[in-house]
Design a protein around this motif. Structure first.
Motif, PDB file in Angstrom:
ATOM      1  N   ILE A 252      -1.912  18.259   3.095  1.00 55.06           N
ATOM      2  CA  ILE A 252      -3.205  18.880   2.818  1.00 55.06           C
ATOM      3  C   ILE A 252      -4.165  18.689   3.988  1.00 55.06           C
ATOM      4  O   ILE A 252      -4.922  19.605   4.340  1.00 55.06           O
ATOM      5  CB  ILE A 252      -3.812  18.306   1.517  1.00 55.06           C
ATOM      6  CG1 ILE A 252      -2.911  18.636   0.317  1.00 55.06           C
ATOM      7  CG2 ILE A 252      -5.215  18.839   1.285  1.00 55.06           C
ATOM      8  CD1 ILE A 252      -2.718  20.111   0.062  1.00 55.06           C
TER       9      ILE A 252
ATOM     10  N   LYS B 296       1.443  23.311  -9.905  1.00 57.53           N
ATOM     11  CA  LYS B 296       1.855  23.650  -8.545  1.00 57.53           C
ATOM     12  C   LYS B 296       1.620  25.132  -8.244  1.00 57.53           C
ATOM     13  O   LYS B 296       1.187  25.499  -7.143  1.00 57.53           O
ATOM     14  CB  LYS B 296       3.332  23.300  -8.345  1.00 57.53           C
ATOM     15  CG  LYS B 296       3.609  21.806  -8.332  1.00 57.53           C
ATOM     16  CD  LYS B 296       5.105  21.506  -8.288  1.00 57.53           C
ATOM     17  CE  LYS B 296       5.753  21.986  -7.029  1.00 57.53           C
ATOM     18  NZ  LYS B 296       7.168  21.593  -6.947  1.00 57.53           N
TER      19      LYS B 296
ATOM     20  N   GLY C 105      -0.696  13.712  -5.358  1.00 60.60           N
ATOM     21  CA  GLY C 105      -0.129  14.789  -4.562  1.00 60.60           C
ATOM     22  C   GLY C 105       1.331  14.578  -4.230  1.00 60.60           C
ATOM     23  O   GLY C 105       2.151  15.494  -4.346  1.00 60.60           O
TER      24      GLY C 105
ATOM     25  N   ILE D  81      -2.051  25.668  -7.526  1.00 57.26           N
ATOM     26  CA  ILE D  81      -2.408  25.106  -6.216  1.00 57.26           C
ATOM     27  C   ILE D  81      -1.915  26.022  -5.106  1.00 57.26           C
ATOM     28  O   ILE D  81      -2.630  26.292  -4.133  1.00 57.26           O
ATOM     29  CB  ILE D  81      -1.809  23.688  -6.052  1.00 57.26           C
ATOM     30  CG1 ILE D  81      -2.412  22.727  -7.076  1.00 57.26           C
ATOM     31  CG2 ILE D  81      -2.059  23.162  -4.630  1.00 57.26           C
ATOM     32  CD1 ILE D  81      -1.742  21.370  -7.101  1.00 57.26           C
ATOM     33  N   ASP D  82      -0.689  26.530  -5.257  1.00 61.59           N
ATOM     34  CA  ASP D  82      -0.115  27.426  -4.247  1.00 61.59           C
ATOM     35  C   ASP D  82      -0.932  28.703  -4.098  1.00 61.59           C
ATOM     36  O   ASP D  82      -1.048  29.255  -3.001  1.00 61.59           O
ATOM     37  CB  ASP D  82       1.332  27.783  -4.616  1.00 61.59           C
ATOM     38  CG  ASP D  82       2.287  26.625  -4.441  1.00 61.59           C
ATOM     39  OD1 ASP D  82       1.984  25.753  -3.603  1.00 61.59           O
ATOM     40  OD2 ASP D  82       3.312  26.571  -5.130  1.00 61.59           O
TER      41      ASP D  82
ATOM     42  N   LEU E 212      -3.538  27.631  -1.628  1.00 62.04           N
ATOM     43  CA  LEU E 212      -3.009  27.310  -0.299  1.00 62.04           C
ATOM     44  C   LEU E 212      -2.470  28.548   0.411  1.00 62.04           C
ATOM     45  O   LEU E 212      -2.603  28.683   1.638  1.00 62.04           O
ATOM     46  CB  LEU E 212      -1.903  26.252  -0.414  1.00 62.04           C
ATOM     47  CG  LEU E 212      -2.292  24.905  -1.019  1.00 62.04           C
ATOM     48  CD1 LEU E 212      -1.112  23.951  -0.967  1.00 62.04           C
ATOM     49  CD2 LEU E 212      -3.494  24.304  -0.305  1.00 62.04           C
TER      50      LEU E 212
ATOM     51  N   SER F 264       4.837  18.872   0.085  1.00 62.79           N
ATOM     52  CA  SER F 264       3.876  19.884   0.498  1.00 62.79           C
ATOM     53  C   SER F 264       2.494  19.679  -0.106  1.00 62.79           C
ATOM     54  O   SER F 264       1.533  20.334   0.304  1.00 62.79           O
ATOM     55  CB  SER F 264       4.375  21.279   0.116  1.00 62.79           C
ATOM     56  OG  SER F 264       5.655  21.516   0.661  1.00 62.79           O
ATOM     57  N   TYR F 265       2.390  18.763  -1.083  1.00 60.98           N
ATOM     58  CA  TYR F 265       1.116  18.531  -1.745  1.00 60.98           C
ATOM     59  C   TYR F 265       0.577  17.127  -1.442  1.00 60.98           C
ATOM     60  O   TYR F 265      -0.389  16.687  -2.071  1.00 60.98           O
ATOM     61  CB  TYR F 265       1.277  18.706  -3.252  1.00 60.98           C
ATOM     62  CG  TYR F 265       1.922  20.018  -3.631  1.00 60.98           C
ATOM     63  CD1 TYR F 265       1.159  21.161  -3.848  1.00 60.98           C
ATOM     64  CD2 TYR F 265       3.312  20.130  -3.744  1.00 60.98           C
ATOM     65  CE1 TYR F 265       1.754  22.372  -4.188  1.00 60.98           C
ATOM     66  CE2 TYR F 265       3.916  21.338  -4.076  1.00 60.98           C
ATOM     67  CZ  TYR F 265       3.130  22.451  -4.294  1.00 60.98           C
ATOM     68  OH  TYR F 265       3.728  23.643  -4.611  1.00 60.98           O
TER      69      TYR F 265
ATOM     70  N   ALA G 292       4.195  26.080  -1.823  1.00 58.43           N
ATOM     71  CA  ALA G 292       3.611  25.476  -0.632  1.00 58.43           C
ATOM     72  C   ALA G 292       4.678  25.218   0.423  1.00 58.43           C
ATOM     73  O   ALA G 292       4.420  25.273   1.624  1.00 58.43           O
ATOM     74  CB  ALA G 292       2.912  24.162  -0.995  1.00 58.43           C
TER      75      ALA G 292
ATOM     76  N   PHE H 195      -4.636  15.216  -8.058  1.00 55.70           N
ATOM     77  CA  PHE H 195      -5.025  16.481  -8.681  1.00 55.70           C
ATOM     78  C   PHE H 195      -5.287  16.239 -10.169  1.00 55.70           C
ATOM     79  O   PHE H 195      -4.410  15.743 -10.878  1.00 55.70           O
ATOM     80  CB  PHE H 195      -3.920  17.527  -8.523  1.00 55.70           C
ATOM     81  CG  PHE H 195      -3.675  17.962  -7.110  1.00 55.70           C
ATOM     82  CD1 PHE H 195      -4.439  18.970  -6.536  1.00 55.70           C
ATOM     83  CD2 PHE H 195      -2.677  17.363  -6.343  1.00 55.70           C
ATOM     84  CE1 PHE H 195      -4.226  19.375  -5.228  1.00 55.70           C
ATOM     85  CE2 PHE H 195      -2.449  17.765  -5.035  1.00 55.70           C
ATOM     86  CZ  PHE H 195      -3.218  18.772  -4.475  1.00 55.70           C
TER      87      PHE H 195
END
Length: 427
Positions: free
Chosen positions: A345, A278, A333, A281-282, A285, A339-340, A365, A322
């Protein structure tokens, strides 16, 4: 350096995998510690017999085989001698220095790496404790070796992770330069043994990274009812090519019932890596206010993450997965958080990229979504023009500030204190 330990109960399968790589020209045996013969004189039977002799001393311990891989940064070029030194130091630090082990140098991917095969039963028949060996002993050994040998640290920003499995080239298979069954078997074995997936869909999300897919057939078919599984090659557009191969025909039998046994176990083992995924990923994003699909895929790839969109026949995105090639984990997600999810997205995707300009980045996120809402609120309030001032000098500014708005204003006037009314006295 990235270290990976797989604990199992099939030393024969581990040896067969590495020896097959040798026969294909994709690996070389560079070290045989604890064996009474030179490398060139050891055959498959000699190696297997040495390990099985030890495991027979404690048959009650079924989980007794270790398959270890040490992976190095693509920029690091190590000769066989250096790899032998690293392997010996690593095995010593995790408590396996006295155990017999084989070191195979693999050359089937861009970065250098080697595999180690061993067992945990000692000569006196006592087992070496494997509890938390990957999390504690291996991590400590990895960090110490990085410092001792001057290797690029796995936590370093320089360390870019590429998948340790090479995708199958469908053109080579098409023209007979690469046997399809062997190519599929190599990919399936690597993914099954190394990645933590919790469903057939997640398993396929990884396989598709290497141009392979597993199919159960139609829901009303006999194969589906009997939990049959077929593996197929994919072309560059993701279409099946060639003749599908039954799961039961492969050496290690990657049938559905065996995969299902791993689902529950993987669900627990992958939890420890959820937060790290996470976070990475953040980092992507939070960098953009909006971005294209291609930019998102490219930025995540730099973090060692592959993003798989699940679409229906009309091209509607109904889910995302992911694939974390760094920690070898797979998450839908929605299982990471709202948020994922595919919906969240999709709201970020646009025809062009726009880098975020705020001063402080949110750490998650969820924080990003809150920030977006605040920004929309600010943009609406900014439409109301603020009052303008005609003051242009410091002197005029001071006069304006010190001049009372009311003509009767007296800054020195003190209001008389009002007498507190007490209770009436009784005479």
């Amino acid at each position: 350096m990235v270290a990976k330990i797989i604990i199992g109960k099939n030393i024969r399968g581990i040896l067969h995998y590495n020896e097959q790589k040798v026969s294909e020209g994709n690996a070389t045996l560079i070290m045989a510690s604890g064996f009474a013969a030179d490398i060139g004189k050891l055959n498959f039977h000699n190696k297997l017999q040495r390990f099985e002799h030890l495991t027979s001393l404690k048959p009650s311990v079924e989980t007794n085989a270790l398959h270890i891989s040490l992976n190095f940064h693509a920029s690091e070029k190590l000769d066989d001698t250096k790899m032998q030194q690293i392997a010996a130091a690593y095995m010593e630090r995790i408590g396996f220095g006295e155990q017999p082990f084989l070191v195979y140098r693999h050359s089937d991917v861009s970065h250098q790496h080697f595999h180690i095969a061993t067992v945990n039963i000692k000569r006196d028949g006592t087992p070496i404790n494997l509890h938390n060996i990957a999390k504690i002993e291996s991590e400590q050994a990895r960090k110490a070796i990085e410092e001792t040998f001057g290797l690029i640290r796995a936590e370093s920003k320089k360390y870019r992770v590429d998948p340790s499995i090479k995708a199958i080239d469908p053109e080579k298979v098409k023209y007979g330069h690469l046997p399809s069954k062997r190519a599929i078997s190599n990919v399936v074995t690597e993914v099954k043994n190394n990645y933590r997936f919790t469903s057939l869909a997640e398993f396929n999300a990884v396989l598709r990274q290497f141009n392979v897919t597993a199919d159960r057939g139609h829901e009303d078919s006999e194969m589906f009812r009997k939990k049959g599984l077929l593996y197929s090659l994919l072309d560059h557009q993701g279409n099946k090519i060639g003749v599908p191969i039954k799961a039961s025909s492969f050496y290690d039998k990657p049938i559905l019932s065996r995969l299902e046994k791993k689902f529950e176990k993987n669900a627990e083992n992958r939890k420890v890596h959820r937060g790290d995924l996470k976070k990475r990923i953040d980092q992507v994003l939070n960098k953009y206010e909006r971005l294209t699909k291609q930019t998102l895929l490219s930025e995540l790839q730099k973090k060692g993450i592959a993003l798989v969109f699940r679409e229906n026949g009309e091209g509607f995105i109904y889910g995302i997965t992911f694939v974390d090639h760094l920690r070898k984990t797979v998450f839908n997600g929605s299982s990471l958080g709202k948020s994922y999810s595919a919906k969240a997205i999709k709201e970020l995707l646009n025809d062009s990229d726009r880098i975020r300009t705020y001063l402080k980045s949110p750490s998650t996120a969820t924080g990003y979504l809150k920030l977006t809402q605040q920004k929309k609120y600010r943009s609406n309030t900014e439409k109301t023009p603020a009052p303008s001032h005609s003051i242009s000098s410091t002197k005029e500014l001071l006069i304006a500030l010190l001049t009372p708005e009311h003509p009767d204003f007296n800054p020195h006037f003190k209001q008389k204190k009002r007498k507190r009314k007490g209770k009436p006295r009784h005479l």
